[in-house]
Design a protein around this motif. Structure first.
Motif, PDB file in Angstrom:
ATOM      1  N   ALA A  95       0.849  -1.185   0.000  1.00 45.90           N
ATOM      2  CA  ALA A  95       0.000   0.000   0.000  1.00 45.90           C
ATOM      3  C   ALA A  95       0.895   1.250   0.000  1.00 45.90           C
ATOM      4  O   ALA A  95       1.817   1.331   0.793  1.00 45.90           O
ATOM      5  N   ASN A  96       0.619   2.156  -0.916  1.00 45.63           N
ATOM      6  CA  ASN A  96      -0.321   2.000  -1.998  1.00 45.63           C
ATOM      7  C   ASN A  96       0.191   0.961  -3.000  1.00 45.63           C
ATOM      8  O   ASN A  96       1.399   0.700  -3.059  1.00 45.63           O
ATOM      9  N   VAL A 100      -0.439   1.901  -8.625  1.00 45.23           N
ATOM     10  CA  VAL A 100      -0.574   3.296  -8.192  1.00 45.23           C
ATOM     11  C   VAL A 100       0.791   3.967  -8.187  1.00 45.23           C
ATOM     12  O   VAL A 100       0.946   5.109  -8.651  1.00 45.23           O
ATOM     13  N   THR A 251      -8.891   1.631  -8.038  1.00 44.98           N
ATOM     14  CA  THR A 251      -8.524   1.104  -6.728  1.00 44.98           C
ATOM     15  C   THR A 251      -8.780   2.156  -5.668  1.00 44.98           C
ATOM     16  O   THR A 251      -8.884   3.344  -5.973  1.00 44.98           O
ATOM     17  N   LEU A 253      -7.338   4.010  -2.186  1.00 46.13           N
ATOM     18  CA  LEU A 253      -6.001   4.434  -1.781  1.00 46.13           C
ATOM     19  C   LEU A 253      -5.899   4.446  -0.269  1.00 46.13           C
ATOM     20  O   LEU A 253      -6.750   5.029   0.405  1.00 46.13           O
ATOM     21  N   LEU A 254      -4.852   3.820   0.257  1.00 47.56           N
ATOM     22  CA  LEU A 254      -4.654   3.858   1.701  1.00 47.56           C
ATOM     23  C   LEU A 254      -4.356   5.280   2.152  1.00 47.56           C
ATOM     24  O   LEU A 254      -4.898   5.753   3.143  1.00 47.56           O
ATOM     25  N   TYR A 255      -3.475   5.947   1.439  1.00 48.87           N
ATOM     26  CA  TYR A 255      -3.100   7.304   1.827  1.00 48.87           C
ATOM     27  C   TYR A 255      -2.959   8.167   0.588  1.00 48.87           C
ATOM     28  O   TYR A 255      -2.656   7.697  -0.509  1.00 48.87           O
ATOM     29  N   LEU A 275       1.003   9.983  -3.857  1.00 42.57           N
ATOM     30  CA  LEU A 275       0.462   8.677  -3.495  1.00 42.57           C
ATOM     31  C   LEU A 275       1.553   7.641  -3.274  1.00 42.57           C
ATOM     32  O   LEU A 275       1.243   6.464  -3.091  1.00 42.57           O
TER      33      LEU A 275
END
Length: 301
Positions: A95-96, A100, A251, A253-255, A275
């Motif tokens: 992640a990400n 990404v 998708t 996005l975690l952050y 990202l």
């Protein structure tokens, strides 16, 4: 203000219990200068998670042993981008995600966001002649693949701006040229952090570039940062930007860090959508680290 523990020793550092759950991926030599890492580790421990700081290109690391690997201060990736992308694609739970990172580490992603309706700072791509320079009194020239303002400079002389761009192009590095946004000198940039698509906190970043100074060679790690309460308009802009990126990439996005500036007409424009490895500046918020971990928890088995 949150407490900062002593910086961990290099290589792999374990905090908490005996079972590794999370890995914070960093670059060799950057763990000590990443102020977010100890705060993330403390927040993970409060949530009952064990986490480790791990160097991304360490061949001894078994990446499939982690429930989740979170990309953090991998600030040495720029001259080794293909190697970095190969590594990202090899990590089972990242992640990400790797796609990404591949998209976001080349700033031409801004063109796609602009097409998707996100207002960006006016940008001319790989300028070679004066007719291609956007109208301005000052210009910022940078490579499309860079981090921390490395190889970036601010010019008042169009000839020097063009020469800077030509040198980068001659080295095989596509460029972007933008009018310098005057508001950066007065109000600065507003960086807005979202975790799991939700607003977490924001900060003010002061101007980094000195007029007509030679391009910096290394990523800028010492920045003029203050906490900032963003406007509702800025938060909404950041949320739209992240939603657009998520739609383009297919998708969640975690952050995400959305760096926003105010144009001369008062409108908001996207400077960058980070990202991959942005600083979260968690030392300027009492809630950011816990909100980051809260976004991570649903992604764990």
């Amino acid at each position: 203000m949150l407490h900062h523990p002593a910086s961990p020793p290099p290589h792999v550092i374990s905090y908490g219990g005996s079972m590794t759950r999370l890995a914070w991926a960093t670059g060799a030599g950057f763990a000590d200068s990443d102020a977010d890492l100890p705060l993330l580790t403390e927040a993970a421990a409060r949530a009952g998670l064990t986490s480790e700081v791990v160097v991304w290109d360490d061949p001894a690391v078994e990446w499939d042993a982690y429930d989740l690997v979170v990309v953090r201060s991998c600030w040495d990736y720029v001259p080794r981008r293909e190697e970095f992308l190969t590594w990202a694609a090899s990590v089972p739970r990242l992640a990400n995600p790797a796609d990404v990172i591949a998209w976001n580490t080349d700033k031409t992603y801004l063109r796609e966001l602009e097409t998707a309706g996100i207002a960006i700072v006016t940008t001319a791509w790989s300028v070679t002649g004066p007719d291609d320079l956007p109208p301005a009194r000052e210009w910022v020239v940078k490579p499309t693949i860079s981090a921390g303002s490395a190889d970036t400079a601010r010019w008042t002389d169009p000839a020097r701006a063009l020469e800077h761009g030509r040198q980068l192009l001659a080295a095989g590095r596509p460029t972007m040229t933008q009018p310098y946004v005057d508001a950066v000198d007065s109000e600065g940039e507003t960086g807005i952090l979202l975790f799991g698509g939700r607003y977490s906190h924001a900060f003010r970043k002061g101007a980094l570039l000195t007029t007509d100074d030679d391009p910096r060679e290394l990523p800028e790690l010492k920045e003029d940062i203050l906490a900032r309460e963003p406007s509702a308009e800025q938060v909404a802009f950041a949320e739209r930007t992240v939603a657009a990126a998520g739609s383009l990439l297919g998708t969640d996005l975690l952050y995400a860090r959305v760096d926003v500036v105010t144009d001369a007409d008062g409108s908001l424009r996207l400077m960058e959508l980070e990202l991959t490895e942005p600083s979260f500046f968690l030392q300027h918020t009492d809630v950011g680290a816990d909100r980051a971990i809260a976004a991570i928890l649903p992604r764990l088995p």
